[in-house]
Design a protein around this motif. Structure first.
Motif, PDB file in Angstrom:
ATOM      1  N   ARG A 192       0.838  -1.201   0.000  1.00  0.00           N
ATOM      2  CA  ARG A 192       0.000   0.000   0.000  1.00  0.00           C
ATOM      3  C   ARG A 192       0.879   1.259   0.000  1.00  0.00           C
ATOM      4  NH1 ARG A 192      -3.668   2.369  -2.124  1.00  0.00           N
ATOM      5  NH2 ARG A 192      -5.147   3.606  -0.946  1.00  0.00           N
ATOM      6  N   TRP A 193       1.977   1.188   0.754  1.00  0.00           N
ATOM      7  CA  TRP A 193       2.903   2.338   0.796  1.00  0.00           C
ATOM      8  C   TRP A 193       3.425   2.609  -0.613  1.00  0.00           C
ATOM      9  CZ3 TRP A 193       7.762   3.789  -0.521  1.00  0.00           C
ATOM     10  CH2 TRP A 193       8.252   4.963   0.052  1.00  0.00           C
ATOM     11  N   GLU A 194       3.797   1.550  -1.325  1.00  0.00           N
ATOM     12  CA  GLU A 194       4.357   1.743  -2.666  1.00  0.00           C
ATOM     13  C   GLU A 194       3.320   2.323  -3.623  1.00  0.00           C
ATOM     14  OE1 GLU A 194       8.322  -1.085  -2.569  1.00  0.00           O
ATOM     15  OE2 GLU A 194       6.590  -1.872  -3.649  1.00  0.00           O
ATOM     16  N   GLU A 195       2.046   1.971  -3.420  1.00  0.00           N
ATOM     17  CA  GLU A 195       0.985   2.569  -4.266  1.00  0.00           C
ATOM     18  C   GLU A 195       0.806   4.053  -3.983  1.00  0.00           C
ATOM     19  OE1 GLU A 195      -1.935  -1.352  -4.373  1.00  0.00           O
ATOM     20  OE2 GLU A 195      -2.636   0.467  -3.362  1.00  0.00           O
ATOM     21  N   LEU A 196       0.938   4.406  -2.706  1.00  0.00           N
ATOM     22  CA  LEU A 196       0.642   5.803  -2.317  1.00  0.00           C
ATOM     23  C   LEU A 196       1.859   6.719  -2.419  1.00  0.00           C
ATOM     24  CD1 LEU A 196      -1.534   5.071   0.857  1.00  0.00           C
ATOM     25  CD2 LEU A 196      -2.344   6.029  -1.302  1.00  0.00           C
ATOM     26  N   ALA A 197       3.036   6.141  -2.655  1.00  0.00           N
ATOM     27  CA  ALA A 197       4.261   6.949  -2.650  1.00  0.00           C
ATOM     28  C   ALA A 197       4.648   7.372  -4.055  1.00  0.00           C
ATOM     29  CB  ALA A 197       5.385   6.148  -2.026  1.00  0.00           C
ATOM     30  N   ASP A 198       5.046   8.623  -4.175  1.00  0.00           N
ATOM     31  CA  ASP A 198       5.526   9.122  -5.464  1.00  0.00           C
ATOM     32  C   ASP A 198       7.006   8.841  -5.659  1.00  0.00           C
ATOM     33  OD1 ASP A 198       3.211  10.033  -6.526  1.00  0.00           O
ATOM     34  OD2 ASP A 198       3.378  12.025  -5.631  1.00  0.00           O
ATOM     35  N   THR A 199       7.686   8.514  -4.556  1.00  0.00           N
ATOM     36  CA  THR A 199       9.146   8.399  -4.630  1.00  0.00           C
ATOM     37  C   THR A 199       9.588   7.188  -5.446  1.00  0.00           C
ATOM     38  OG1 THR A 199       9.160   9.310  -2.402  1.00  0.00           O
ATOM     39  CG2 THR A 199      11.232   8.390  -3.203  1.00  0.00           C
ATOM     40  N   VAL A 200       8.832   6.078  -5.330  1.00  0.00           N
ATOM     41  CA  VAL A 200       9.284   4.850  -5.968  1.00  0.00           C
ATOM     42  C   VAL A 200       8.915   4.827  -7.443  1.00  0.00           C
ATOM     43  CG1 VAL A 200       8.877   2.353  -5.984  1.00  0.00           C
ATOM     44  CG2 VAL A 200       9.255   3.545  -3.833  1.00  0.00           C
ATOM     45  N   GLY A 201       9.845   4.310  -8.271  1.00  0.00           N
ATOM     46  CA  GLY A 201       9.542   4.167  -9.693  1.00  0.00           C
ATOM     47  C   GLY A 201       9.932   5.382 -10.516  1.00  0.00           C
ATOM     48  N   GLY A 202      10.769   6.224  -9.976  1.00  0.00           N
ATOM     49  CA  GLY A 202      11.199   7.392 -10.747  1.00  0.00           C
ATOM     50  C   GLY A 202      12.622   7.769 -10.390  1.00  0.00           C
ATOM     51  N   HIS A 203      13.119   8.803 -11.046  1.00  0.00           N
ATOM     52  CA  HIS A 203      14.475   9.275 -10.804  1.00  0.00           C
ATOM     53  C   HIS A 203      14.468  10.142  -9.539  1.00  0.00           C
ATOM     54  CE1 HIS A 203      18.559  10.322 -12.103  1.00  0.00           C
ATOM     55  NE2 HIS A 203      18.312  11.448 -11.454  1.00  0.00           N
ATOM     56  N   VAL A 204      15.392   9.893  -8.624  1.00  0.00           N
ATOM     57  CA  VAL A 204      15.446  10.697  -7.392  1.00  0.00           C
ATOM     58  C   VAL A 204      16.886  11.085  -7.046  1.00  0.00           C
ATOM     59  CG1 VAL A 204      13.409   9.655  -6.318  1.00  0.00           C
ATOM     60  CG2 VAL A 204      15.647   8.662  -5.892  1.00  0.00           C
ATOM     61  N   ARG A 205      16.974  12.077  -6.169  1.00  0.00           N
ATOM     62  CA  ARG A 205      18.267  12.486  -5.621  1.00  0.00           C
ATOM     63  C   ARG A 205      18.119  12.482  -4.112  1.00  0.00           C
ATOM     64  NH1 ARG A 205      21.821  17.339  -6.252  1.00  0.00           N
ATOM     65  NH2 ARG A 205      20.054  18.504  -5.438  1.00  0.00           N
ATOM     66  N   ALA A 206      18.911  11.682  -3.440  1.00  0.00           N
ATOM     67  CA  ALA A 206      18.827  11.588  -1.978  1.00  0.00           C
ATOM     68  C   ALA A 206      20.020  12.322  -1.376  1.00  0.00           C
ATOM     69  CB  ALA A 206      18.850  10.117  -1.553  1.00  0.00           C
ATOM     70  N   VAL A 207      19.703  13.362  -0.626  1.00  0.00           N
ATOM     71  CA  VAL A 207      20.763  14.207  -0.084  1.00  0.00           C
ATOM     72  C   VAL A 207      20.846  13.992   1.426  1.00  0.00           C
ATOM     73  CG1 VAL A 207      21.576  16.581   0.150  1.00  0.00           C
ATOM     74  CG2 VAL A 207      20.190  15.924  -1.838  1.00  0.00           C
ATOM     75  N   SER A 208      22.007  13.573   1.906  1.00  0.00           N
ATOM     76  CA  SER A 208      22.208  13.485   3.350  1.00  0.00           C
ATOM     77  C   SER A 208      23.462  14.259   3.700  1.00  0.00           C
ATOM     78  CB  SER A 208      22.334  12.029   3.798  1.00  0.00           C
ATOM     79  OG  SER A 208      23.582  11.525   3.387  1.00  0.00           O
ATOM     80  N   ARG A 209      23.746  14.337   4.995  1.00  0.00           N
ATOM     81  CA  ARG A 209      24.920  15.090   5.423  1.00  0.00           C
ATOM     82  C   ARG A 209      26.189  14.494   4.805  1.00  0.00           C
ATOM     83  NH1 ARG A 209      23.724  15.654  11.604  1.00  0.00           N
ATOM     84  NH2 ARG A 209      21.581  15.964  10.969  1.00  0.00           N
TER      85      ARG A 209
END
Ligand code: BTN
Length: 244
Positions: A192-209
């Protein structure tokens, strides 16, 4: 959930109150809610704007019998529950941004902060703090947040909601998903999380310290870690970051 509800007009942070109560053996499902927080806490040590009259700020004590490494599953569970709870009570359709920002039209309308008390191999309590921006007008947000934050009312042509209705709906949906989790495990929550999330299945940039990782978001693991496939084909595991 919420069989035991502690409501305070003003607190420093419901999260702190819940930590104290969890240390005193308050039962699974205890809810601490407030109208105003002086020192609302967000993820990554950020402040969380929590003025009186606009939103609802609450923390829930859960006591699932799980190993500490699985506690992030409860964060994802809370994101699903908040999203569905908002939809059921308002007809609005928020989307999730990993790990647990709740967005309407790309702006944040709710945030979730999960913390735990645990032994080396067993969780004592997971404390889920939920901040819901419900009836804010745009000027209720500080200027630097006005392009990034929103409220349910702002996304509903300015028409306000009853805060109690939204909160009750979110708690109902939390209870539904938590019971499902205790009986059937994480699988349904994760789907259900994967259905409701926009993050999965696309290009992303993850920024951490520590670093920035860019690539295709493949999905999440059973412990709530985001998997990013980089251009050279290697898969990077992201535990904590902001997603662009
Ligand atoms: C985030 O950074 O997105 C998480 C925000 C969590 C805010 C909620 S409001 C109720 C609870 N008490 C706090 O001090 N923080 C959480």
């Amino acid at each position: 959930l919420g069989q035991k509800l502690v409501y305070k007009e003003e607190v420093s942070s419901t999260q702190e109150e819940a930590h104290k109560l969890a240390g005193k053996n308050e039962p699974d499902g205890t809810v601490v809610a407030a109208d105003k927080q002086f020192q609302g806490k967000g993820r990554l040590d950020r402040p969380w704007v929590s003025a009186s009259g606009t939103g609802l700020w609450f923390s829930i004590i859960l006591r699932p019998d799980i190993r500490p490494q699985y506690a992030p599953q409860l964060t994802l569970l809370a994101a699903v529950a908040v999203t569905e709870g908002i939809t059921n009570a308002s007809g609005l359709h928020p989307r999730i941004k990993w790990p647990n920002d709740i967005l309407l039209n790309g702006k944040k309308t709710a945030g979730i902060l999960t913390e735990m008390q645990s032994d080396p191999d067993r969780v004592q309590a997971v404390i889920i703090g939920i901040g819901l921006n419900i009836n804010h007008k745009i000027d209720d947000f500080p200027p630097e947040l006005q392009s990034k934050a929103t409220s349910l009312a702002l996304e509903n042509k300015g028409t306000a909601f009853h805060r109690a209705d939204i909160t009750a709906s979110v708690l109902r949906s939390l209870e539904y998903w938590y019971e499902m989790y205790l009986t059937d495990g994480f699988g349904a929550v994760r789907r259900r999380w994967e259905e409701l999330a926009d993050t999965v299945g696309g290009h992303v940039r993850a920024v951490s310290r520590l670093k920035t990782v860019e690539g295709y978001a493949e999905g999440i693991t059973d412990d709530g870690v985001l998997l990013i496939k980089q251009e050279d084909g290697t898969i990077e595991k992201i535990y904590s970051a902001d997603i662009d």
